[in-house]
Write a protein that holds these residues in place. Structure first.
Motif, PDB file in Angstrom:
ATOM      1  N   TYR A   3       3.830 -21.876   1.931  1.00  0.00           N
ATOM      2  CA  TYR A   3       3.857 -20.486   1.479  1.00  0.00           C
ATOM      3  C   TYR A   3       3.887 -19.502   2.642  1.00  0.00           C
ATOM      4  CZ  TYR A   3       2.353 -16.022  -0.373  1.00  0.00           C
ATOM      5  OH  TYR A   3       2.272 -14.690  -0.669  1.00  0.00           O
ATOM      6  N   ASN A   4       3.003 -19.664   3.605  1.00  0.00           N
ATOM      7  CA  ASN A   4       2.901 -18.695   4.698  1.00  0.00           C
ATOM      8  C   ASN A   4       2.935 -19.354   6.082  1.00  0.00           C
ATOM      9  OD1 ASN A   4       0.416 -19.911   4.671  1.00  0.00           O
ATOM     10  ND2 ASN A   4      -0.759 -18.013   4.770  1.00  0.00           N
ATOM     11  N   HIS A   5       3.610 -20.498   6.170  1.00  0.00           N
ATOM     12  CA  HIS A   5       3.716 -21.172   7.466  1.00  0.00           C
ATOM     13  C   HIS A   5       4.930 -22.097   7.503  1.00  0.00           C
ATOM     14  CE1 HIS A   5       1.569 -24.043   4.952  1.00  0.00           C
ATOM     15  NE2 HIS A   5       2.079 -24.966   5.726  1.00  0.00           N
ATOM     16  N   CYS A   6       5.354 -22.384   8.707  1.00  0.00           N
ATOM     17  CA  CYS A   6       6.440 -23.337   8.922  1.00  0.00           C
ATOM     18  C   CYS A   6       6.116 -24.132  10.182  1.00  0.00           C
ATOM     19  CB  CYS A   6       7.773 -22.609   9.082  1.00  0.00           C
ATOM     20  SG  CYS A   6       9.167 -23.713   9.409  1.00  0.00           S
ATOM     21  N   THR A  16       6.793 -38.491  20.704  1.00  0.00           N
ATOM     22  CA  THR A  16       8.150 -38.183  21.173  1.00  0.00           C
ATOM     23  C   THR A  16       8.668 -36.861  20.612  1.00  0.00           C
ATOM     24  OG1 THR A  16       9.138 -39.429  19.354  1.00  0.00           O
ATOM     25  CG2 THR A  16       8.740 -40.618  21.432  1.00  0.00           C
ATOM     26  N   ARG A  17       7.762 -35.967  20.222  1.00  0.00           N
ATOM     27  CA  ARG A  17       8.134 -34.667  19.643  1.00  0.00           C
ATOM     28  C   ARG A  17       7.352 -33.542  20.301  1.00  0.00           C
ATOM     29  NH1 ARG A  17      10.578 -34.681  14.997  1.00  0.00           N
ATOM     30  NH2 ARG A  17      11.060 -36.644  14.026  1.00  0.00           N
ATOM     31  N   ILE A  18       7.886 -32.330  20.173  1.00  0.00           N
ATOM     32  CA  ILE A  18       7.100 -31.131  20.437  1.00  0.00           C
ATOM     33  C   ILE A  18       7.023 -30.376  19.119  1.00  0.00           C
ATOM     34  CG2 ILE A  18       7.429 -30.926  22.921  1.00  0.00           C
ATOM     35  CD1 ILE A  18       9.687 -28.906  22.375  1.00  0.00           C
ATOM     36  N   VAL A  19       5.841 -29.819  18.833  1.00  0.00           N
ATOM     37  CA  VAL A  19       5.549 -29.265  17.513  1.00  0.00           C
ATOM     38  C   VAL A  19       4.831 -27.927  17.660  1.00  0.00           C
ATOM     39  CG1 VAL A  19       4.311 -29.685  15.342  1.00  0.00           C
ATOM     40  CG2 VAL A  19       5.326 -31.603  16.583  1.00  0.00           C
ATOM     41  N   LYS A  20       5.158 -26.998  16.752  1.00  0.00           N
ATOM     42  CA  LYS A  20       4.444 -25.726  16.691  1.00  0.00           C
ATOM     43  C   LYS A  20       4.407 -25.252  15.242  1.00  0.00           C
ATOM     44  CE  LYS A  20       4.330 -21.048  18.626  1.00  0.00           C
ATOM     45  NZ  LYS A  20       4.914 -20.143  19.645  1.00  0.00           N
ATOM     46  N   ILE A  21       3.268 -24.666  14.869  1.00  0.00           N
ATOM     47  CA  ILE A  21       3.120 -24.068  13.542  1.00  0.00           C
ATOM     48  C   ILE A  21       3.245 -22.556  13.679  1.00  0.00           C
ATOM     49  CG2 ILE A  21       1.601 -23.718  11.555  1.00  0.00           C
ATOM     50  CD1 ILE A  21       0.236 -26.389  12.350  1.00  0.00           C
ATOM     51  N   PHE A  22       4.169 -21.982  12.926  1.00  0.00           N
ATOM     52  CA  PHE A  22       4.360 -20.537  12.882  1.00  0.00           C
ATOM     53  C   PHE A  22       3.747 -20.031  11.583  1.00  0.00           C
ATOM     54  CE2 PHE A  22       7.586 -22.141  15.683  1.00  0.00           C
ATOM     55  CZ  PHE A  22       7.696 -21.175  16.671  1.00  0.00           C
ATOM     56  N   ARG A  23       2.998 -18.932  11.660  1.00  0.00           N
ATOM     57  CA  ARG A  23       2.301 -18.379  10.485  1.00  0.00           C
ATOM     58  C   ARG A  23       2.875 -17.016  10.128  1.00  0.00           C
ATOM     59  NH1 ARG A  23      -1.135 -22.006   8.977  1.00  0.00           N
ATOM     60  NH2 ARG A  23      -2.080 -23.323  10.545  1.00  0.00           N
ATOM     61  N   PHE A  24       2.879 -16.722   8.817  1.00  0.00           N
ATOM     62  CA  PHE A  24       3.483 -15.502   8.292  1.00  0.00           C
ATOM     63  C   PHE A  24       2.588 -14.879   7.229  1.00  0.00           C
ATOM     64  CE2 PHE A  24       6.653 -18.459   9.726  1.00  0.00           C
ATOM     65  CZ  PHE A  24       7.377 -17.690  10.622  1.00  0.00           C
ATOM     66  N   ALA A  25       2.892 -13.651   6.859  1.00  0.00           N
ATOM     67  CA  ALA A  25       2.100 -12.924   5.861  1.00  0.00           C
ATOM     68  C   ALA A  25       2.377 -13.397   4.443  1.00  0.00           C
ATOM     69  CB  ALA A  25       2.376 -11.421   5.958  1.00  0.00           C
ATOM     70  N   ASN A  26       3.582 -13.921   4.205  1.00  0.00           N
ATOM     71  CA  ASN A  26       3.944 -14.291   2.832  1.00  0.00           C
ATOM     72  C   ASN A  26       5.134 -15.253   2.838  1.00  0.00           C
ATOM     73  OD1 ASN A  26       6.379 -12.659   3.058  1.00  0.00           O
ATOM     74  ND2 ASN A  26       5.025 -10.889   2.843  1.00  0.00           N
ATOM     75  N   TYR A  27       5.515 -15.659   1.651  1.00  0.00           N
ATOM     76  CA  TYR A  27       6.603 -16.620   1.475  1.00  0.00           C
ATOM     77  C   TYR A  27       7.941 -16.043   1.932  1.00  0.00           C
ATOM     78  CZ  TYR A  27       9.432 -20.216  -0.782  1.00  0.00           C
ATOM     79  OH  TYR A  27      10.301 -21.244  -1.031  1.00  0.00           O
ATOM     80  N   TYR A  28       8.192 -14.783   1.624  1.00  0.00           N
ATOM     81  CA  TYR A  28       9.452 -14.153   2.011  1.00  0.00           C
ATOM     82  C   TYR A  28       9.645 -14.193   3.526  1.00  0.00           C
ATOM     83  CZ  TYR A  28      13.028 -10.720   2.922  1.00  0.00           C
ATOM     84  OH  TYR A  28      14.153 -10.092   3.379  1.00  0.00           O
ATOM     85  N   GLU A  29       8.615 -13.839   4.281  1.00  0.00           N
ATOM     86  CA  GLU A  29       8.714 -13.869   5.743  1.00  0.00           C
ATOM     87  C   GLU A  29       8.922 -15.295   6.243  1.00  0.00           C
ATOM     88  OE1 GLU A  29       5.463 -11.925   7.691  1.00  0.00           O
ATOM     89  OE2 GLU A  29       5.837 -10.022   6.673  1.00  0.00           O
ATOM     90  N   THR A  30       8.245 -16.243   5.618  1.00  0.00           N
ATOM     91  CA  THR A  30       8.408 -17.644   6.001  1.00  0.00           C
ATOM     92  C   THR A  30       9.855 -18.082   5.803  1.00  0.00           C
ATOM     93  OG1 THR A  30       6.127 -18.108   5.347  1.00  0.00           O
ATOM     94  CG2 THR A  30       7.584 -19.997   5.608  1.00  0.00           C
ATOM     95  N   MET A  31      10.423 -17.762   4.652  1.00  0.00           N
ATOM     96  CA  MET A  31      11.789 -18.187   4.360  1.00  0.00           C
ATOM     97  C   MET A  31      12.811 -17.462   5.235  1.00  0.00           C
ATOM     98  SD  MET A  31      11.299 -20.673   2.510  1.00  0.00           S
ATOM     99  CE  MET A  31      13.028 -21.082   2.327  1.00  0.00           C
ATOM    100  N   ALA A  32      12.558 -16.209   5.574  1.00  0.00           N
ATOM    101  CA  ALA A  32      13.448 -15.492   6.488  1.00  0.00           C
ATOM    102  C   ALA A  32      13.458 -16.202   7.848  1.00  0.00           C
ATOM    103  CB  ALA A  32      13.014 -14.041   6.621  1.00  0.00           C
TER     104      ALA A  32
END
Length: 97
Positions: free
Chosen positions: A65-68, A27-43
């Motif tokens: 650290y590098n994904h959400c 019952t969900r839609i899901v996606k993993i976003f990847r980043f270069a570092n923690y700062y980009e992830t948190m932004a």
């Protein structure tokens, strides 16, 4: 605001086909976003929080650290609604900036 109805499987499949990289998990839609570092992830997480607040529709977020991982569902409807797909599209637009 009027109550939202959960979408039927055919409508979910049609809407999911318009999104890049999102997958249906029950019952969900899901996606993993990847980043270069923690700062980009948190932004990204903070930007998603702002979008969710403005839309009054809040995804679940799992942060590393590098994904959400972003996961949408509409609890009140017991499944996926147009609001979930609208939220996913807004986040995709943010990620493409």
């Amino acid at each position: 605001m009027a109550p939202l109805n959960a979408l039927h499987d055919s409508e979910i499949a049609t809407r999911l086909a318009t999104l890049d990289g999102w997958a249906r998990h029950a019952t969900r839609i899901v996606k993993i976003f990847r980043f270069a570092n923690y700062y980009e992830t948190m932004a990204f997480v903070n930007a998603v929080a702002w979008i969710a607040h403005r839309s009054d529709h809040h995804p679940d977020l799992e942060v590393g650290y590098n994904h959400c991982t972003v996961s949408f569902t509409t609890h009140d409807a017991g499944g996926l609604t147009a609001r979930d797909f609208d939220g996913a599209a807004k986040i995709d637009a943010l990620f493409s900036l």
